[in-house]
Design a protein around this motif. Sequence first.
Motif, PDB file in Angstrom:
ATOM      1  N   GLU A  73       0.190  -1.306   0.105  1.00 39.89           N
ATOM      2  CA  GLU A  73       0.390  -0.031  -0.058  1.00 39.89           C
ATOM      3  C   GLU A  73       0.611   1.687   0.376  1.00 39.89           C
ATOM      4  OE1 GLU A  73      -4.240   0.057   2.359  1.00 39.89           O
ATOM      5  OE2 GLU A  73      -2.778   1.107   3.565  1.00 39.89           O
ATOM      6  N   LEU A  74       0.778   2.450  -0.879  1.00 39.76           N
ATOM      7  CA  LEU A  74       1.358   3.358  -0.927  1.00 39.76           C
ATOM      8  C   LEU A  74      -0.108   4.565   0.060  1.00 39.76           C
ATOM      9  CD1 LEU A  74       3.735   5.026  -2.055  1.00 39.76           C
ATOM     10  CD2 LEU A  74       2.109   6.231  -3.813  1.00 39.76           C
ATOM     11  N   THR A  75       1.057   5.769   0.843  1.00 37.46           N
ATOM     12  CA  THR A  75       0.237   5.943   1.962  1.00 37.46           C
ATOM     13  C   THR A  75       0.556   7.725   1.755  1.00 37.46           C
ATOM     14  OG1 THR A  75      -0.809   4.462   3.092  1.00 37.46           O
ATOM     15  CG2 THR A  75      -1.084   7.292   3.842  1.00 37.46           C
ATOM     16  N   ILE A  76       0.183   9.059   1.176  1.00 39.59           N
ATOM     17  CA  ILE A  76       0.850   9.725   0.907  1.00 39.59           C
ATOM     18  C   ILE A  76       0.636  11.122   2.028  1.00 39.59           C
ATOM     19  CG2 ILE A  76       1.105  12.174  -0.496  1.00 39.59           C
ATOM     20  CD1 ILE A  76       1.179  10.447  -3.006  1.00 39.59           C
ATOM     21  N   SER A  77       0.620  11.806   2.495  1.00 40.67           N
ATOM     22  CA  SER A  77       0.108  12.590   3.849  1.00 40.67           C
ATOM     23  C   SER A  77       0.344  14.274   3.766  1.00 40.67           C
ATOM     24  CB  SER A  77       0.252  11.743   5.436  1.00 40.67           C
ATOM     25  OG  SER A  77      -0.279  10.751   5.464  1.00 40.67           O
ATOM     26  N   ALA A  78      -0.602  15.102   4.033  1.00 42.32           N
ATOM     27  CA  ALA A  78       1.111  16.057   3.695  1.00 42.32           C
ATOM     28  C   ALA A  78      -0.759  17.385   4.436  1.00 42.32           C
ATOM     29  CB  ALA A  78       0.474  16.270   2.724  1.00 42.32           C
ATOM     30  N   SER A  79      -0.696  18.464   5.643  1.00 40.53           N
ATOM     31  CA  SER A  79      -1.280  18.891   6.020  1.00 40.53           C
ATOM     32  C   SER A  79      -2.844  18.393   5.607  1.00 40.53           C
ATOM     33  CB  SER A  79      -1.577  20.305   5.135  1.00 40.53           C
ATOM     34  OG  SER A  79      -0.534  20.994   4.869  1.00 40.53           O
ATOM     35  N   GLY A  80      -3.114  17.467   6.878  1.00 46.22           N
ATOM     36  CA  GLY A  80      -3.891  17.096   6.979  1.00 46.22           C
ATOM     37  C   GLY A  80      -4.992  16.078   6.495  1.00 46.22           C
ATOM     38  N   LYS A  81      -4.402  15.658   4.731  1.00 51.11           N
ATOM     39  CA  LYS A  81      -5.168  15.200   3.703  1.00 51.11           C
ATOM     40  C   LYS A  81      -4.194  13.678   3.426  1.00 51.11           C
ATOM     41  CE  LYS A  81      -5.540  19.796   1.041  1.00 51.11           C
ATOM     42  NZ  LYS A  81      -5.681  20.299  -0.223  1.00 51.11           N
TER      43      LYS A  81
END
Length: 129
Positions: A73-81
């Motif tokens: 699984e690939l997860t990208i997180s930034a500024s609450g998104k």
Amino acid sequence: YRLTGADAGAKLSVRVEATTSKGAWGVATSKAKQVSKAHTRLTVNVTRNQGDRPARVRVEIGSQDWIKPDGGELTISASGKTVTAKASDNYVRADLPWLRPGMEHKVTVTFSGDRALQGSTVSFVLQVR
């Protein structure tokens, strides 16, 4: 023999048979070694602002040996998104929604790994102008 992603976790050894010019022959077999997972390469591309449209983060996964992900699984997180994508058919890509300009965004990209590729995480700060 060139290793592939399917070899990860398997134990391999080498067997050599040789014959001399006088007809004598011998066999030697190496000690079995377990094939480790390939190192994951995360490619992160950031688009620039286009008019009123803020920046976007796009990630693709591969490896130094060009083994493609087939699970994980690939997860990208930034500024609450947060955006998550599952790898299938040797491909995974995820796009983080547009990021607001005039701010710094801490971006974290994580790949969980699969049978052939190690898990990997990269974090960076993105200044969107």
